[in-house]
Design a protein around this motif. Structure first.
Motif, PDB file in Angstrom:
ATOM      1  N   UNK A 134      -0.450 -38.924 -19.732  1.00 53.35           N
ATOM      2  CA  UNK A 134      -1.565 -38.946 -18.767  1.00 53.35           C
ATOM      3  C   UNK A 134      -2.470 -37.721 -18.886  1.00 53.35           C
ATOM      4  N   UNK A 135      -1.845 -36.563 -19.186  1.00 50.24           N
ATOM      5  CA  UNK A 135      -2.655 -35.352 -19.364  1.00 50.24           C
ATOM      6  C   UNK A 135      -3.376 -35.468 -20.708  1.00 50.24           C
ATOM      7  N   UNK A 136      -4.711 -35.439 -20.642  1.00 48.83           N
ATOM      8  CA  UNK A 136      -5.491 -35.680 -21.865  1.00 48.83           C
ATOM      9  C   UNK A 136      -6.531 -34.594 -22.097  1.00 48.83           C
ATOM     10  N   UNK A 137      -6.960 -34.504 -23.349  1.00 48.68           N
ATOM     11  CA  UNK A 137      -8.110 -33.678 -23.692  1.00 48.68           C
ATOM     12  C   UNK A 137      -9.205 -34.592 -24.229  1.00 48.68           C
ATOM     13  N   UNK A 138     -10.434 -34.320 -23.833  1.00 51.45           N
ATOM     14  CA  UNK A 138     -11.560 -35.123 -24.314  1.00 51.45           C
ATOM     15  C   UNK A 138     -12.697 -34.211 -24.731  1.00 51.45           C
ATOM     16  N   UNK A 139     -13.594 -34.761 -25.553  1.00 50.50           N
ATOM     17  CA  UNK A 139     -14.703 -33.969 -26.076  1.00 50.50           C
ATOM     18  C   UNK A 139     -16.022 -34.376 -25.432  1.00 50.50           C
ATOM     19  N   UNK A 140     -16.770 -33.358 -25.018  1.00 47.71           N
ATOM     20  CA  UNK A 140     -18.084 -33.570 -24.417  1.00 47.71           C
ATOM     21  C   UNK A 140     -19.096 -32.709 -25.156  1.00 47.71           C
ATOM     22  N   UNK A 141     -20.324 -33.229 -25.355  1.00 52.62           N
ATOM     23  CA  UNK A 141     -21.396 -32.374 -25.876  1.00 52.62           C
ATOM     24  C   UNK A 141     -22.639 -32.592 -25.012  1.00 52.62           C
ATOM     25  N   UNK A 142     -23.173 -31.513 -24.467  1.00 49.03           N
ATOM     26  CA  UNK A 142     -24.476 -31.614 -23.802  1.00 49.03           C
ATOM     27  C   UNK A 142     -25.488 -31.662 -24.935  1.00 49.03           C
ATOM     28  N   UNK A 143     -26.174 -32.798 -25.047  1.00 47.48           N
ATOM     29  CA  UNK A 143     -27.055 -33.055 -26.188  1.00 47.48           C
ATOM     30  C   UNK A 143     -28.315 -32.191 -26.104  1.00 47.48           C
ATOM     31  N   UNK A 144     -29.106 -32.127 -27.194  1.00 48.43           N
ATOM     32  CA  UNK A 144     -30.295 -31.259 -27.191  1.00 48.43           C
ATOM     33  C   UNK A 144     -31.236 -31.496 -25.999  1.00 48.43           C
ATOM     34  N   UNK A 145     -31.343 -32.740 -25.525  1.00 47.67           N
ATOM     35  CA  UNK A 145     -32.242 -32.972 -24.370  1.00 47.67           C
ATOM     36  C   UNK A 145     -31.700 -32.308 -23.107  1.00 47.67           C
ATOM     37  N   UNK A 146     -30.381 -32.314 -22.932  1.00 50.74           N
ATOM     38  CA  UNK A 146     -29.770 -31.663 -21.768  1.00 50.74           C
ATOM     39  C   UNK A 146     -29.914 -30.150 -21.826  1.00 50.74           C
ATOM     40  N   UNK A 147     -29.720 -29.594 -23.021  1.00 48.38           N
ATOM     41  CA  UNK A 147     -29.867 -28.145 -23.203  1.00 48.38           C
ATOM     42  C   UNK A 147     -31.320 -27.745 -22.947  1.00 48.38           C
ATOM     43  N   UNK A 148     -32.270 -28.500 -23.551  1.00 48.06           N
ATOM     44  CA  UNK A 148     -33.694 -28.158 -23.423  1.00 48.06           C
ATOM     45  C   UNK A 148     -34.205 -28.337 -21.990  1.00 48.06           C
ATOM     46  N   UNK A 149     -33.593 -29.239 -21.252  1.00 52.03           N
ATOM     47  CA  UNK A 149     -33.980 -29.451 -19.853  1.00 52.03           C
ATOM     48  C   UNK A 149     -33.492 -28.336 -18.932  1.00 52.03           C
ATOM     49  N   UNK A 150     -32.573 -27.504 -19.428  1.00 45.44           N
ATOM     50  CA  UNK A 150     -32.068 -26.400 -18.615  1.00 45.44           C
ATOM     51  C   UNK A 150     -31.097 -26.844 -17.539  1.00 45.44           C
ATOM     52  N   UNK A 151     -30.280 -27.874 -17.857  1.00 49.58           N
ATOM     53  CA  UNK A 151     -29.337 -28.373 -16.851  1.00 49.58           C
ATOM     54  C   UNK A 151     -27.880 -28.238 -17.317  1.00 49.58           C
ATOM     55  N   UNK A 152     -27.651 -27.306 -18.240  1.00 49.29           N
ATOM     56  CA  UNK A 152     -26.282 -27.085 -18.734  1.00 49.29           C
ATOM     57  C   UNK A 152     -25.350 -26.784 -17.561  1.00 49.29           C
ATOM     58  N   UNK A 153     -25.768 -25.853 -16.716  1.00 47.14           N
ATOM     59  CA  UNK A 153     -24.915 -25.429 -15.603  1.00 47.14           C
ATOM     60  C   UNK A 153     -24.622 -26.564 -14.640  1.00 47.14           C
TER      61      UNK A 153
END
Ligand code: GDP
Ligand code: MG
Length: 159
Positions: free
Chosen positions: A1-20
């Motif tokens: 049940x304990x899992x690891x998953x991968x996420x990437x904030x894509x270039x549009x998310x980074x450029x929008x300034x919403x990483x946080x």
């Protein structure tokens, strides 16, 4: 049940300034960030990450999108993390994604518009789709020495 998953904030998310804002949604759900870095990938790496999509008609646009700027790569750990993260992210098409999901709250792109323009759907974030993809993607993006074991305060209450 304990899992690891991968996420990437894509270039549009980074450029929008919403990483946080994006990261805080996973933190508030009690999930644990065990690896994080900013990466600007090239075409070769994009092909490895999207290996199952290279033959799709939208692949060229997808490749262009993912290499157009840096992304924030994250490994998230928690109970049922793969499914829970996808729920928080929402479905692929922002037009369909419900308010409350990242893709529903921060984007409004559609398949119809993206396909007509020959570009990828701009949907702010990537998250592994299933267990097999999660294992492959975590390994592709992160070395073992880039992931960390520590206790969050949530673990006292959730586990
Ligand atoms: P995801 O797991 O929800 O990200 O969706 P997929 O793995 O199916 O596709 C990867 C990415 O390719 C999506 O997040 C979109 O950016 C893009 N994409 C997927 N399907 C389409 C499509 O039919 N048309 C276009 N233009 N882009 C798409
Ligand atoms: Mg996918």
């Amino acid at each position: 049940m304990m899992e690891r998953t991968f996420v990437a904030i894509k270039p549009d998310g980074v450029q929008r300034g919403i990483i946080g804002e994006i990261i805080s949604r996973f933190e508030k759900a009690g999930l644990k960030i065990v690896g994080m870095k900013m990466v600007w990938v090239d075409k070769g790496f994009a092909k490895k990450h999207y290996k199952d999509l290279v033959d799709k008609p939208f692949y060229k646009g997808l490749e262009q999108f993912i290499i157009e700027g840096p992304v924030v790569a994250i490994v998230i750990e928690g109970l049922h993390a793969i499914e829970i993260v996808r729920k928080i992210v929402g479905p692929t098409e922002p037009k369909q994604a419900q308010p409350g999901t990242i893709r529903g709250d921060y984007a409004h792109h559609s398949y119809e518009y993206a396909d007509k323009k020959g570009i990828a759907i701009k949907n702010i974030i990537h998250a592994s789709g299933n267990k097999k993809d999660a294992e492959y993607e975590v390994k592709l993006w992160f070395g073992l020495d880039e992931m960390h074991d520590y206790k969050t305060v949530h673990e006292k209450h959730v586990f």
